[in-house]
Design an enzyme around this catalytic site. Sequence first.
Site, short mmCIF file in Angstrom:
data_model
loop_
_atom_site.label_atom_id
_atom_site.label_comp_id
_atom_site.label_asym_id
_atom_site.label_seq_id
_atom_site.Cartn_x
_atom_site.Cartn_y
_atom_site.Cartn_z
N ASP A 246 0.83 -1.21 0.00
CA ASP A 246 0.00 0.00 0.00
C ASP A 246 0.88 1.27 0.00
O ASP A 246 1.90 1.32 0.69
CB ASP A 246 -0.85 -0.04 1.28
N GLU B 141 1.12 -0.23 -4.90
CA GLU B 141 0.17 0.83 -5.23
C GLU B 141 0.90 2.16 -5.20
O GLU B 141 1.37 2.60 -4.16
CB GLU B 141 -0.97 0.87 -4.20
#
Length: 491
Positions: A234, A264
């Site tokens: 993340d 991400e």
Amino acid sequence: MQNQTLIQYFHWYYNEKDNLWTKAKNEAANLAQMGFTGVWFPPAYKAANGKSSIGYDSYDLFDLGEFDQKNSVPTRYGSKSEYLAAIDALQKQQIMVLADTIFNHKAGADEVEKVPVRKVNKEDRNEFISDEFEIEAWTKFTFPGRKGKYSDFIWDHTCFSGVDWAEDLKESAIYAIQNQFGEGWEEVPSEELGNYDYLMFDDLDFRNLAIRAELKKWGKWYYETTNVDGFRLDAVKHISPGFIIEWIDDMKKNCDRDFFIISENWNIESVEELEHYIEITGGRTQLFDSLLHHNLYLASIGGRDYDLKTILDNTLAHRNPMLAITFVDNHDSQPLQALESFIDFWFRPLAYAMVLLRIQGIPCVFYPDIYGASYEDDGQTIELQPVQELPQMLITRQNLAYGEQIDYLDHHNCIGWTRAGDEEHPNSGLAILMSNGDEGFKEMEIDKKFAGQIFIDVLGKRTEEVTIDENGCGEFFCDAGSVSVWVLKIQ
Ligand code: CA
């Protein structure tokens, strides 16, 4: 080799009767049959708001729904044993499982500490707007419910580079923590806001080597505990890339295997930033192609004014297809979410043809497009219908989307491409045609080996039979604002 296809197995508002881990376990065989080879699960560890958290406000990485913390033993998605059972059921179907991994921040600290800070300008994080002073901040994590099991590491303010809440002042601001590792921020890939190290909550300071060691220890523990096949990292643009490199390399070495890793790095403006990230991390991680998502979004709201010739421009799928994870939408872009940019319904079949049936990229399908979703937030009710054409497209991807690709991205309103098929997959080979304007037609070459054979639209939108000529070409059709997928007719 079967084409790889991932599914993001959640959305922001998952609210079905079975908890998510149980649902996934029950669906394992079905998912394999649909053609999925990998599942991305949401964060499986305890978050600051316990059962009501989506999971991105992570609190205790070692609590996979096992300890009574944050007013609950299970997480929103179920208990540790249910999580492990879901992973096992999926892997028995040859589906790999990816764990969502949040390294940028922690939330829900157990105790306040007196912490020396300097305030910074929210819009230019490199500009200090105060001298050093002390605040009371929630920065101490002792995990009283876990009592040192798996790890006795206590997190305190030396583990973080910044916070956004002063408990004693009841003031919200961005406070750079002054500790032995530096007065300012870490160097991170994103230069938005001057320096985008600080995202939210208690932001980890990777200059503190003790936390690097702790997160590497955690990674090995996580793998040994869950047997996951990979990780979705993340918010990497807010994290020191040096740490990401170190963590990935350490995981491979310590666990003696390769992992499937997607990062991400949300960006809808500059594909160069994604390419830069690939460069500085030595190609160790796949990246979500947020730029393709953005183009699909623009196409969906642009209607016939959007120039379909440009739909792949400045996308990772075009620039670095080996590392691109293509997707239509995700939990951040869905309606009522932070980065809402939901691709309009009429265009979703076209968008899925782009991500599923082309040679470039590994696609990741969004949960509601298979299962639908119904939820309320902000006084609004949202109904997301499954994409009707999706199951057929997934099977087509699994069985027929192989071999060389010829592009016909040559018309403002009507584009297509073909796949020649290969010897490993019987009857493979495809022609795809889509239009964002009127009904379309286009002569396209598939392969000479199909001379004299008949192709039909497997989506059933067009009823013509297209006979392939001696040069391997045929004239294919699609309806207005639609997509047709032409496959070999089995006599
Ligand atoms: Ca950070």
